[in-house]
Write an enzyme that holds these catalytic residues in place. Structure first.
Site, PDB file in Angstrom:
ATOM      1  N   ARG A   1      34.627  -7.837 -45.836  1.00 59.66           N
ATOM      2  CA  ARG A   1      33.516  -8.249 -46.736  1.00 59.66           C
ATOM      3  C   ARG A   1      32.831  -7.171 -47.178  1.00 59.66           C
ATOM      4  O   ARG A   1      32.360  -6.333 -46.555  1.00 59.66           O
ATOM      5  CB  ARG A   1      32.578  -9.161 -45.729  1.00 59.66           C
TER       6      ARG A   1
ATOM      7  N   HIS B   1      24.277  -8.023 -53.196  1.00 61.04           N
ATOM      8  CA  HIS B   1      23.715  -7.533 -52.016  1.00 61.04           C
ATOM      9  C   HIS B   1      22.723  -6.894 -52.433  1.00 61.04           C
ATOM     10  O   HIS B   1      22.678  -5.408 -52.456  1.00 61.04           O
ATOM     11  CB  HIS B   1      24.832  -6.955 -51.324  1.00 61.04           C
TER      12      HIS B   1
ATOM     13  N   GLU C   1      21.729 -12.687 -48.230  1.00 60.40           N
ATOM     14  CA  GLU C   1      20.324 -12.820 -47.826  1.00 60.40           C
ATOM     15  C   GLU C   1      19.141 -12.981 -48.999  1.00 60.40           C
ATOM     16  O   GLU C   1      18.444 -11.903 -49.129  1.00 60.40           O
ATOM     17  CB  GLU C   1      19.925 -11.598 -46.831  1.00 60.40           C
TER      18      GLU C   1
ATOM     19  N   ASN D   1      23.853 -14.616 -40.963  1.00 63.28           N
ATOM     20  CA  ASN D   1      23.566 -13.212 -40.529  1.00 63.28           C
ATOM     21  C   ASN D   1      22.384 -13.171 -39.396  1.00 63.28           C
ATOM     22  O   ASN D   1      21.526 -13.942 -39.812  1.00 63.28           O
ATOM     23  CB  ASN D   1      23.060 -12.128 -41.665  1.00 63.28           C
TER      24      ASN D   1
ATOM     25  N   TYR E   1      20.540 -10.959 -36.077  1.00 65.72           N
ATOM     26  CA  TYR E   1      20.357  -9.712 -35.214  1.00 65.72           C
ATOM     27  C   TYR E   1      19.430  -9.849 -34.386  1.00 65.72           C
ATOM     28  O   TYR E   1      19.847  -9.716 -33.206  1.00 65.72           O
ATOM     29  CB  TYR E   1      19.751  -8.577 -36.491  1.00 65.72           C
TER      30      TYR E   1
ATOM     31  N   GLU F   1      27.056 -11.302 -40.714  1.00 64.59           N
ATOM     32  CA  GLU F   1      26.723 -10.203 -40.144  1.00 64.59           C
ATOM     33  C   GLU F   1      26.254 -10.263 -38.760  1.00 64.59           C
ATOM     34  O   GLU F   1      25.523 -11.440 -38.573  1.00 64.59           O
ATOM     35  CB  GLU F   1      25.654  -9.471 -41.149  1.00 64.59           C
TER      36      GLU F   1
END
Length: 466
Positions: A87, A131, A176, A305, A307, A372
């Site tokens: 990606r 992005h 995002e 995504n 985290y 991600e």
């Protein structure tokens, strides 16, 4: 793909479904460098990073990981890892420098070479159109708070599908948009560095509109077998307590952090509670008839995504410019307990499971991709030249286990993209944070495969976790 496919084959091994897509992800401004070569003009991140005080140590992406000149080496690393997918994002100002007019062929040629190299290596290219690197001239004209930027984005999508549509079968419109809208236009910690909450809400709407317009362009040009997607960084928000006030804090974060994108794209509507929460800021009159229908153009998958989770309680986070318009005066953020990464982000794989199973329930017909997931640690090369990163290996194992668990519980997760292939320019942190599974010595651009890369390659080869 069925839930039973994902169940363990032994007591110690977790196998993923046949055809599960294993990838890594990068972003153009974070790795490419070559900021002024072959017709490329500044993006908002070039301008932001060159503004004193905006980025740690005054770092810029002028050179980054020099991927523009080392692309063949980096594709060889991907092949060595055995990934099925890669990606990458396209630098808008590299292929259409002002955000208007014809393409620059030298810029397009770079992406043609990249895609051809990936295909030769047996790797599926996954192209992300945006992005965060808006051409600076479009920001000078008002940026994402202006409706015309969405139209410009659709024209840029046409340029890219004309150039690569015969070779790229998987496209992501936006990465995002929450960060781009609210960190860029409300809190100002990301480019373009504005602190205007209403502008951020306008930007969020125009991102949804841009996604819908670009999806129509891609759908018209691509074969029916192509995959069109959107990637969101959804917030796994949890209440500090079960009190009504803390639960309402979660609702507010969910409205402006998640449903501001999910509802228009998948349901063709704005959340009424978001409109109510932000009534003191805007009447949302910038949303025109037909916009939400356009935004809800069908997609083939949703990228997630993730985290770390977010813990909130009733209170206030007002003070410094906030990325939470409509919520900042009613919500306070509570530090999560437990271990943390070098970003000071809490480590909690259950948050990823929670998001995937939530989407299983809310969007049962939409395939999901983890686009991600990864962690920054203070990696270094030891005297022998090796880079040992056991903390990252543990992080990846825990989060892939959470993905496996979600699949076993019925979530339609089709693949996992590790962030990131390379150490890179980490936005406002500059080069101080390392997310890569390949170490980059930024003085020499030497690449060194970390232990985590070898661990990930082994997981890919067995399509599972030992």
């Amino acid at each position: 793909m069925t839930a039973v496919d994902a169940r363990p084959t032994t007591t110690t091994e977790l196998r993923f479904p046949r055809g599960f897509r294993w990838g890594t992800a990068t972003a153009a401004y974070q790795i490419e460098g070559a900021a002024t070569e072959d017709g490329r003009t500044p993006s908002i991140w070039d301008t932001f990073s060159r503004t004193p005080g905006r980025v740690r140590n005054g770092d810029t992406g002028d050179i980054a990981a020099d991927h523009y000149h080392r692309m063949d080496e980096d594709v060889a690393l991907l092949k060595e890892l055995g990934v099925t997918d890669y990606r990458f994002s396209v630098s808008w100002p590299r292929v259409q420098p002002t955000g208007r007019g014809p393409a620059v062929q030298l810029g397009l040629d770079f992406y043609r070479r990249l895609v051809d190299a990936l295909l030769t290596a047996g790797i599926r290219p996954v192209a992300t159109l945006y992005h965060w690197d808006l051409p600076q001239e479009l920001e000078d004209a008002g940026g994402w708070p202006q409706r015309d930027t969405a139209n410009r984005f659709a024209q840029y999508a046409q340029i890219m599908v004309d150039a690569l549509g015969d070779r790229v079968a998987t496209w992501t419109t936006l990465n995002e948009p929450w960060c781009a809208a609210f960190l860029g236009y409300a809190s100002g910690v990301h480019a373009p560095g504005r602190t205007q909450p209403v502008a951020a809400l306008r930007a969020a709407h125009h991102f949804n509109l841009a996604h819908g317009l670009a999806t129509r362009v891609l759908r018209d040009a691509l074969p029916k077998s192509a995959e069109i997607s959107l990637t969101l960084n959804l917030h796994a928000a949890r209440p500090l307590t079960d009190s009504a006030a803390d639960l309402d804090a979660v609702r507010r974060i969910d409205a402006v952090g998640n449903r501001i994108f999910l509802d228009p794209v998948f349901h063709g509507r704005l959340p009424q509670d978001l409109i109510d929460d932000t009534a003191s800021l805007t009447d949302w009159s910038f949303v025109r008839d037909g916009d939400l229908e356009t935004a809800s153009a069908p997609v083939d998958s949703l990228g997630i995504n993730y985290y770390s989770p977010t813990i909130v309680a009733a209170g206030s986070s007002a003070g410094d410019p906030s990325p939470w318009p409509g919520a900042d005066e009613h919500v306070r953020f509570v530090p999560a307990p437990g271990p943390r990464t070098a970003m000071d982000w809490p480590i909690d794989a259950d948050g990823l499971y929670e998001l995937l199973t939530r989407l299983r329930d809310e969007l049962p017909n939409t395939p999901l991709m983890v686009t991600e997931n990864g962690a920054a640690y203070d990696d270094y090369a030891d005297p022998s030249g090796a880079v040992h990163d056991p903390e990252r290996v543990a992080y990846l194992r825990d989060h892939l286990t959470a993905v496996h668990r979600a699949i076993g519980d019925g979530a339609k997760v089709r693949g996992y993209f590790l962030w990131s292939l390379l150490d890179n320019f980490e936005w406002a942190y500059g080069y101080s944070k390392r997310f890569g599974i390949v170490h980059v010595d930024f003085a020499t651009q030497r690449r060194t495969v970390k232990d985590s890369a070898r661990w990930y390659a082994a997981a890919i080869s067995r399509n599972g976790l030992a």
